[in-house]
Structure formats: structure tokens, C-alpha cells
Design a protein around this motif. Sequence first.
Motif, PDB file in Angstrom:
ATOM      1  N   ASN A 237       1.059  -1.208  -0.025  1.00 36.30           N
ATOM      2  CA  ASN A 237       0.147   0.236   0.049  1.00 36.30           C
ATOM      3  C   ASN A 237       0.775   1.239   0.094  1.00 36.30           C
ATOM      4  O   ASN A 237       1.437   1.309   0.839  1.00 36.30           O
ATOM      5  CB  ASN A 237      -1.055   0.092   1.356  1.00 36.30           C
TER       6      ASN A 237
ATOM      7  N   LEU B 191      -1.650   5.470  -6.789  1.00 30.38           N
ATOM      8  CA  LEU B 191      -1.852   4.766  -5.571  1.00 30.38           C
ATOM      9  C   LEU B 191      -1.854   3.320  -5.772  1.00 30.38           C
ATOM     10  O   LEU B 191      -2.128   2.648  -6.726  1.00 30.38           O
ATOM     11  CB  LEU B 191      -3.287   4.944  -5.086  1.00 30.38           C
TER      12      LEU B 191
ATOM     13  N   ILE C 189      -2.962  -0.185  -3.876  1.00 25.13           N
ATOM     14  CA  ILE C 189      -3.800  -0.850  -2.635  1.00 25.13           C
ATOM     15  C   ILE C 189      -3.508  -2.063  -3.002  1.00 25.13           C
ATOM     16  O   ILE C 189      -4.010  -2.833  -3.977  1.00 25.13           O
ATOM     17  CB  ILE C 189      -5.140  -0.312  -3.054  1.00 25.13           C
ATOM     18  N   ASN C 190      -3.311  -2.725  -1.673  1.00 30.20           N
ATOM     19  CA  ASN C 190      -3.291  -4.472  -1.741  1.00 30.20           C
ATOM     20  C   ASN C 190      -2.572  -4.812  -2.822  1.00 30.20           C
ATOM     21  O   ASN C 190      -2.919  -5.899  -3.519  1.00 30.20           O
ATOM     22  CB  ASN C 190      -4.516  -4.835  -1.758  1.00 30.20           C
TER      23      ASN C 190
ATOM     24  N   PRO D  19      -1.151   5.207   3.723  1.00 25.10           N
ATOM     25  CA  PRO D  19      -0.300   4.165   3.039  1.00 25.10           C
ATOM     26  C   PRO D  19       0.877   3.621   3.964  1.00 25.10           C
ATOM     27  O   PRO D  19       1.288   4.089   4.899  1.00 25.10           O
ATOM     28  CB  PRO D  19       0.387   5.070   1.805  1.00 25.10           C
ATOM     29  N   GLU D  20       1.720   2.653   3.415  1.00 23.79           N
ATOM     30  CA  GLU D  20       2.757   2.311   4.239  1.00 23.79           C
ATOM     31  C   GLU D  20       4.151   3.166   3.756  1.00 23.79           C
ATOM     32  O   GLU D  20       5.146   3.241   4.697  1.00 23.79           O
ATOM     33  CB  GLU D  20       3.340   0.934   3.967  1.00 23.79           C
TER      34      GLU D  20
ATOM     35  N   ILE E 100     -13.407   0.762  -1.232  1.00 24.23           N
ATOM     36  CA  ILE E 100     -12.698   0.381  -2.441  1.00 24.23           C
ATOM     37  C   ILE E 100     -12.958  -1.091  -2.604  1.00 24.23           C
ATOM     38  O   ILE E 100     -12.879  -2.117  -1.876  1.00 24.23           O
ATOM     39  CB  ILE E 100     -11.384   0.554  -2.142  1.00 24.23           C
TER      40      ILE E 100
ATOM     41  N   TRP F 147     -12.064   0.567   3.236  1.00 28.23           N
ATOM     42  CA  TRP F 147     -10.275   0.805   3.228  1.00 28.23           C
ATOM     43  C   TRP F 147     -10.013   1.218   4.503  1.00 28.23           C
ATOM     44  O   TRP F 147     -10.151   2.284   4.856  1.00 28.23           O
ATOM     45  CB  TRP F 147      -9.943   1.566   1.871  1.00 28.23           C
TER      46      TRP F 147
ATOM     47  N   GLY G 170      -6.850   1.295   5.704  1.00 27.47           N
ATOM     48  CA  GLY G 170      -5.359   1.738   5.799  1.00 27.47           C
ATOM     49  C   GLY G 170      -4.411   0.570   6.346  1.00 27.47           C
ATOM     50  O   GLY G 170      -4.852  -0.412   6.934  1.00 27.47           O
ATOM     51  N   SER G 171      -3.267   1.218   6.121  1.00 25.66           N
ATOM     52  CA  SER G 171      -2.280   0.156   6.642  1.00 25.66           C
ATOM     53  C   SER G 171      -2.061   0.260   8.144  1.00 25.66           C
ATOM     54  O   SER G 171      -1.572  -0.800   8.522  1.00 25.66           O
ATOM     55  CB  SER G 171      -0.730   0.901   5.989  1.00 25.66           C
ATOM     56  N   HIS G 172      -2.466   1.221   8.905  1.00 21.01           N
ATOM     57  CA  HIS G 172      -2.472   1.300  10.156  1.00 21.01           C
ATOM     58  C   HIS G 172      -3.804   1.555  10.742  1.00 21.01           C
ATOM     59  O   HIS G 172      -4.095   1.929  12.065  1.00 21.01           O
ATOM     60  CB  HIS G 172      -1.437   2.589  10.782  1.00 21.01           C
TER      61      HIS G 172
ATOM     62  N   ALA H 264      -7.669  12.566  -6.127  1.00 23.70           N
ATOM     63  CA  ALA H 264      -6.820  11.666  -5.803  1.00 23.70           C
ATOM     64  C   ALA H 264      -7.244  10.243  -5.766  1.00 23.70           C
ATOM     65  O   ALA H 264      -6.510   9.464  -6.248  1.00 23.70           O
ATOM     66  CB  ALA H 264      -6.735  11.752  -4.270  1.00 23.70           C
TER      67      ALA H 264
END
Lengths: 339, 339
Positions: free
Chosen positions: A135, A149, A151-152, A262-263, B151, B156, B158-160, B259
Motif C-alpha cells: 500500500n 496509488l 492498494i493491496n 499508506p505504508e 474500495i 479501506w 489503511g495500513s495502520h 486523488a
Amino acid sequence: MGSKNYSVGVDLGATKIIAAVFDDKMKALSQCKAKTPSDKGGDAVAAAIVSLIQETCGEAELDGQALTSIGVAVPAPIDQATGIVINAPNMGLSNYPLGKKISAALGSVPVFLCNDVQAGLWGEVKLGALLDYQNAVGIFVGTGIGGGLLINGQLWRGSHGHAGEIGHMILEEGGPACGCGQYGCYEALASRTAMAKDAVMAASSGKSPIFASEAGGDFKKYKSSVFAKALEGKDESATRIVSRSAFWTGVAMANLVNAFDPEAIVLGGGIMPRFGEFYRKKALESMTEHLPPAFAKGVKVLLSELGDLAVPSGAALLAKSETEKEAGAGKQSVPAKSK
Amino acid sequence: MGSKNYSVGVDLGATKIIAAVFDDKMKALSQCKAKTPSDKGGDAVAAAIVSLIQETCGEAELDGQALTSIGVAVPAPIDQATGIVINAPNMGLSNYPLGKKISAALGSVPVFLCNDVQAGLWGEVKLGALLDYQNAVGIFVGTGIGGGLLINGQLWRGSHGHAGEIGHMILEEGGPACGCGQYGCYEALASRTAMAKDAVMAASSGKSPIFASEAGGDFKKYKSSVFAKALEGKDESATRIVSRSAFWTGVAMANLVNAFDPEAIVLGGGIMPRFGEFYRKKALESMTEHLPPAFAKGVKVLLSELGDLAVPSGAALLAKSETEKEAGAGKQSVPAKSK
């Protein structure tokens, strides 16, 4: 060499074209550049790409017809299914069948068009800075600013294919005018174009001898190399102008972290190879200022590792997977007996 | 009634708690509200939730222990796996095992915590305005502003787990101070809190008799109902203040469309039931102003359909699917013989 799978990736820009040939391990065998004949219409652009591909294959000692697929990354809306460039006014292309023209000239090698920024991000994901991430956000700063972007582990193209238009996020409503007609877009605050506007003023103030002698009042002469030279010369205006771009990039990064979490974020595009770590640090500082500490700590901010090869690599990879998908779909049309 | 699956969804806010009981078709059988004992610590909050659930079940003529699952939506960071509220200073909760406490008091009914905004979005996706959409953004405007992303039909997170913090996207760098410590966040420009700051000034100017008589200089008295009353009374200040919030919501929407390119945006949260179509239209106008025409046309802007029930519905649905997932995982621990 006939048993290997060779592919080509092309980065079509309004001023230059870059092509690279890759072997089946995605090792770049050769890379060539040419000027884009932007004022001569679609057929001239297609012919320039074909001849650049042939030159690049020649350098790699390959026949152009030995290629299994060609990916062409375009900085404009495209119809992926038909290989048509919908509208690229800065290259005189309008509903132009670029994919078919290139394919026909090279013995029917499959040609796939893709978005340049998405290709650049995909290159970094598969071969560069984002190898370990699922991500992520890619931010590409040049004449304009684009984004992508992940995603996954997949490119997120959006519901209508225009996701990643981060250059037109408004960061300062009512701020400087943008080419898109809005005011205060990220691109109007931080692109090389925005930096050039400030540099022209700095040059005319007499306080920036490097800007004055390298480009003076000519807006178009402010290439990344001019900024890099002024930065190296410790020109105070250059330091402030580049830092200011990085500041706004940090604000955009903070907005994207808040919205999307995101990471990692990878910074690439025309200015990055020149400003690199200086820019990354300034952008990271600004992002951190604009986020809760835990959010800022949770995201890695990386520089593009592939530089000029990011877009051609990604375009070649996307074309390869499209070719494989089509081959797979062909096989599946024979019903499978068991699962 | 014992054979049906009943579930409860709870919307825990810093000022009030809403609970609703649903049958297996997600029809709301009853709905109750209570004040949040925010200044009395975790055990008091847990006890208030338990007693509200019992009251709500009573109204639906159900025993609290007949429930198959309970979802509690919390406006704070949580650890979903352990049911712990990590930190909710405005309710005096810090690493508090809210899930276990509620479950224990109700005969071990499974309790799942979730994020309130994500629950609200999920409610709209499964039962409300977003039934037909796979990719969407939810924007919830109240005391603060939160968001959620859908999504490919999934939330979604997110990563955290902090995706959707759209209230802290910066829209006007250097703008008004936000509770988060930044300046120019969307929330600082458009939340009910931001509107109340302007309303206090309007009241003191003598030009807004409705604001003056309803709330005057007392910032905290500016509930959505006060704005709604002033709007209905054609108070010019109220019209401008609410329009201004919608203007900034439109800027945030434009940024998110650029975005992320969703199919739809749903507007919900505390102020929406009061301002509804007036707010939606103003926000849509502003979004359209800030986007290329094709982008603006491609996205539907909708009002929440579930209102106060959005968050409880989503919380109940998320808890149900967690319970089913766990039950499924239990079954799968016995190896399946064939696929």
C-alpha cells in the motif's frame, strides 16, 4: 537469443521520448532517448517512437520483431482497450490510434498504452523502492505533478481511470493560479513550473547570479539542472525555492497519509534525480509537521530508485502482464475439465 | 422469537449514546438514546452502554442475552482484536477493555468494537445511499469531521487503520487553528465547531437576532438545531456560515475525487439531517467549481439515507460479519474433506 522474452518500455513525454529494452528478468539491455516531434502530429510521434524502439533494439543487438510486447506510457488520457490516445494537446494527438500504428510498423508486436505516472509507480513497486510494500503512494514532481496509488499490491486506477491526480488537490484555496484553471493546487505551488516562476523573480532581483547567468528572465530555461547548479553553488534563492517546493510536497503527503494511510510514499519525477536526499528530507520534515507523530512515524518516505528507467520499466511490465492475461484468456476459452 | 438472529448496534459519542436492535433482515426494531457519562470513567461508560442496550432490547421485547452479536462504534482509536479502546480522552478512556466489560455484563454475547465513521459508511453501503456502489467516500460533518473510503466493495481501513482522517487534510495552509494543532485543516474550516466560532461573532454583531437569542456568546450552545432555526428564519449570517462550511466540504470533495476517483460521495454526520439538500447543493457547486467538468460529472453526491441509524446499523453489520467469520473459522479448523 530467440528463446528469451524481450520487451520494450517507452516513456513518451511532450519534450522527449525514452525507450528501454528488457530481457525476461527485466534487466535493461539498452536505453535511448529522442526529441518528441510534438508539433508534427500523431504519425510523426508514432514514427519517432518506432524508430527509437528500433535504435534501442539495435543497441541490444535484437531485431525489433523479436519482441514479445511493447508498453508505451503516455502523459494523457488513453483508451487502454483500443490503444487510442484520447487527447494530448501538447503533442497534437486527439483520438489517435498510437498503439495500432506502432504495432503495425513493428510486425504486429502487441503494444499496450498506459498512464505514465502509473507506469512509474509500477516500476518502483516491481523493481525499485517499493518492492516490499503493498500500500503506497507515488508522487512524481516535474513540469507538472502526478501521483499513483497502490492498494493491496495493485495499482488503483479509480472508478474512471483518473485516480492519482494529486497535483490538483487544493492545498491553499485562493493561492497561485494553476494551468488547470484553479487556484492553490499542489502543482501550482510545487512543480518545476512553479519553481521557475519564483526563479525568474530571484534572477531579476540581482541576488541570484547563478539563475541570472544560466536562465535569466527566460521562464523556459529553468530546467532541473539549473536549479541543481544553483543549489550546489549555495545560492540562497535556489535553496529557498527548492525547499518551498518540498514544503508543499510535505503538505500533500500529509493530506494523503490522513486520507489513505499508506505504508510508504515514493518521490520521483523529473526533479528528484537532481535534488534527491535534500528534497526528501525537507518534504519529510514538512509532512511530519503536518501530521500527528504516530501517523508520521508509520509511513516510510523513499526516493525513486529507478530514476529515468521507472516509467519504461513499469510500461514494459504492464504490457507483459496484459500479454500474458490475453494468452491466458485464450487458453481458458477451452473449458477446463477439472479444477 | 428465539430462532431469529437479533443484533445490536451502538453509536458511542462523547455527548450521547444511541443503541438500536435489529432483526435478521436488519430491520430496526427499537432505538434508544442516553447521555454519555464522559466525566465518570470507563466503568461508568460501559455500564451506561449496557443499560441502554437492555432498555433498547426491552422496547423490542427481547432479552439482552438473546442477542447474537453487539457492535459498538467508537470515535477513537481501538484495538479490534482485543476490544480495547486505546485512547478517548474526551470520555476518560485509556486502554480500556470496553468490549469485554459489555460482553460480561450481558451473558457473554460477542461484542465487537469498530470506528464510528467506518460504521456509518458501512451502514450506508449495505442499507442506505451507497447500495449500488463499489467505490465511494463518506464524509461525516459534526463537531469534528471524519471520513471513510470504500474500495472494491470493502472498507479501506489503511495500513495502520487510520485511513479516512480527511478532517485533517490541509485545504488552506496557514488558515484557522484546528484542535489537532495544525492550521487550515478541513475540520477547522467546516465543522460545526468552526461554524459556531463564526456564529458567536455574528450574534455579537447585532445582525443576527436568532443566533443572539438562541445561543448568544456561548460557543457550546450552537447545536445544529440553532443553525437550522436561523436558516429557516432566513438569517443572512446563518446562510453564509452554513454555505461556507459547504464550500469547504466541496473543496475537500474535489481533492478526494482528484486523488481517489470514487463513483460516489455520501454526506452524513450530525449537521446533515438538519441542512440536507441545501448543504448538498452548495457542496456540489463548490466541488464542481474545483474540478475538471468530466471529473465532476463522473461522481454522484448523495445525502446519507440512514441518518441517526447509519452508525448503529453499520456497527451491527460489522459485528455480525465478525461473528460469522469466527464461527466459519471454527468450522474450518476441522479439515474439509473435499472442496
